[in-house]
Design a protein around this motif. Structure first.
Motif, PDB file in Angstrom:
ATOM      1  N   ARG A 186       0.802  -1.097   0.097  1.00 21.01           N
ATOM      2  CA  ARG A 186      -0.045  -0.102  -0.158  1.00 21.01           C
ATOM      3  C   ARG A 186       0.974   1.364   0.101  1.00 21.01           C
ATOM      4  O   ARG A 186       0.506   2.359  -0.685  1.00 21.01           O
ATOM      5  CB  ARG A 186      -0.987  -0.083   0.949  1.00 21.01           C
ATOM      6  CG  ARG A 186      -1.876   1.213   1.474  1.00 21.01           C
ATOM      7  CD  ARG A 186      -2.780   1.144   2.698  1.00 21.01           C
ATOM      8  NE  ARG A 186      -3.728   1.956   2.599  1.00 21.01           N
ATOM      9  CZ  ARG A 186      -4.524   2.501   3.883  1.00 21.01           C
ATOM     10  NH1 ARG A 186      -3.996   1.816   4.907  1.00 21.01           N
ATOM     11  NH2 ARG A 186      -5.358   3.355   3.659  1.00 21.01           N
ATOM     12  N   HIS A 187       2.027   1.154   0.872  1.00 23.42           N
ATOM     13  CA  HIS A 187       2.966   2.270   1.104  1.00 23.42           C
ATOM     14  C   HIS A 187       4.234   2.017   0.734  1.00 23.42           C
ATOM     15  O   HIS A 187       4.793   0.915   1.308  1.00 23.42           O
ATOM     16  CB  HIS A 187       2.757   2.938   2.214  1.00 23.42           C
ATOM     17  CG  HIS A 187       3.699   4.100   2.926  1.00 23.42           C
ATOM     18  ND1 HIS A 187       3.314   4.690   4.010  1.00 23.42           N
ATOM     19  CD2 HIS A 187       4.462   4.789   2.208  1.00 23.42           C
ATOM     20  CE1 HIS A 187       4.176   5.742   3.878  1.00 23.42           C
ATOM     21  NE2 HIS A 187       4.762   5.869   2.749  1.00 23.42           N
ATOM     22  N   GLU A 226      -0.987   3.604  -3.222  1.00 30.07           N
ATOM     23  CA  GLU A 226      -1.485   4.531  -2.746  1.00 30.07           C
ATOM     24  C   GLU A 226      -0.608   5.818  -2.011  1.00 30.07           C
ATOM     25  O   GLU A 226      -1.160   6.716  -1.849  1.00 30.07           O
ATOM     26  CB  GLU A 226      -2.504   3.751  -1.344  1.00 30.07           C
ATOM     27  CG  GLU A 226      -3.559   3.041  -1.796  1.00 30.07           C
ATOM     28  CD  GLU A 226      -4.383   2.651  -0.774  1.00 30.07           C
ATOM     29  OE1 GLU A 226      -4.954   3.365   0.297  1.00 30.07           O
ATOM     30  OE2 GLU A 226      -4.622   1.503  -0.770  1.00 30.07           O
ATOM     31  N   ASP A 259       4.887  -0.130   3.893  1.00 29.10           N
ATOM     32  CA  ASP A 259       4.906  -1.532   3.846  1.00 29.10           C
ATOM     33  C   ASP A 259       6.226  -2.074   3.438  1.00 29.10           C
ATOM     34  O   ASP A 259       7.003  -3.070   3.840  1.00 29.10           O
ATOM     35  CB  ASP A 259       4.016  -2.221   3.032  1.00 29.10           C
ATOM     36  CG  ASP A 259       2.566  -1.850   3.491  1.00 29.10           C
ATOM     37  OD1 ASP A 259       2.114  -2.291   4.478  1.00 29.10           O
ATOM     38  OD2 ASP A 259       2.004  -1.045   2.578  1.00 29.10           O
ATOM     39  N   VAL A 273      -3.419  -5.167  -0.298  1.00 29.36           N
ATOM     40  CA  VAL A 273      -3.997  -3.573  -0.362  1.00 29.36           C
ATOM     41  C   VAL A 273      -5.493  -3.718  -0.321  1.00 29.36           C
ATOM     42  O   VAL A 273      -6.258  -4.457  -0.817  1.00 29.36           O
ATOM     43  CB  VAL A 273      -3.521  -3.021  -1.901  1.00 29.36           C
ATOM     44  CG1 VAL A 273      -4.423  -1.520  -2.148  1.00 29.36           C
ATOM     45  CG2 VAL A 273      -2.318  -3.108  -2.122  1.00 29.36           C
TER      46      VAL A 273
END
Length: 255
Positions: free
Chosen positions: A21-22, A65, A192, A255
């Motif tokens: 996600r990150h 994201e 992450d 995600v």
């Protein structure tokens, strides 16, 4: 192989499922890239900006994201004044030339790091980037500028200490969630995956609190040479890891 993988990462929801996600980046190796070519260090920083643009573009293509970039640390001010001035010049040009495009692509920009004692025009550029994109709902681009994790934690601790001294807060109320809410990254998910280029294997005072359960990938490539295939390679490593968060076993983060 890299081209095939890049394509596969953007094909299906099932493959999207294993993407982080990150993703955070320590963009290292600009100076050494230049020195190997007999060029001034600023030439490496200029080349690094081009790599930065490509990396942001690939992150958008993958529909990540959150993307965090360690652009300038609080320790970097100790570099030669000529190099610092040149880096500030690159920042000014990047904002002027790229902000409109990022805004058009629905990117929201957030700046983390201390804003104390910054040159007025630089501070204004950072504020402009945030204000221009604050209503956007696409990828959040987090830029760590004048950032140091220890300084961030100290500033958060001072804020909490003032609240205790003023009777607004009891010491017993201080917990991880409270401290996290006072960090520059409040409201943002922890990374992450953290990728560092140049072959170095350390965090260099970057996101120390937030990286407690982050997966690390260290690549032996200087930042100006970092390409989509290298990004995909790091994502492939992430997809194969079992993120247990202290437990015996778990499924892959989705995600």
């Amino acid at each position: 192989m890299h081209d095939a993988m890049s394509s596969s990462l953007t094909q299906t929801d099932e493959e999207r499922r294993i993407l982080p996600r990150h993703v955070a980046f320590i963009m290292d190796g600009n100076g050494r890239w230049a020195q190997q070519r007999g060029l001034p260090r600023i030439a490496g920083h200029r080349a690094g900006v081009e790599s930065l643009r490509k990396t942001i573009g690939h992150a958008l293509k993958l529909k990540l994201e959150y993307l965090t970039l360690f652009s300038f640390s609080s320790e970097n001010w100790s570099r030669p004044a000529s190099e610092v001035d040149a880096i500030m010049g690159l920042l000014r040009r990047f904002v002027r030339s790229d902000l409109a495009e990022l805004n058009a692509k629905n990117v929201r920009i957030k700046i983390i790091g201390s804003r104390d004692n910054l040159p007025a025009d630089i501070l204004n550029y950072l504020i402009e980037a945030e204000n221009t994109t604050e209503a956007n709902t696409g990828m959040t681009l987090i830029v760590a500028f004048n950032y140091g994790a220890r300084d961030e934690i100290c500033r958060a601790t001072q804020t909490i200490a003032h609240k205790v001294a003023n009777g607004e807060l009891s010491p017993d109320e201080i917990d991880e969630a409270l401290l996290g809410s006072e960090l520059d990254t409040a409201g943002l998910p922890d990374p992450d995956l953290l990728i560092r280029t140049s072959g170095e294997s350390r965090l260099s005072n970057f996101l120390l609190w937030q990286s407690a359960y982050t997966e690390f990938v260290f690549l032996d490539v200087f930042w100006p040479d970092f390409a989509e295939g290298d990004f995909d390679q790091a994502l492939e490593h992430f997809a194969k890891r079992d993120r247990r968060y202290g437990n015996v076993c778990s499924t892959q983060s989705v995600v």
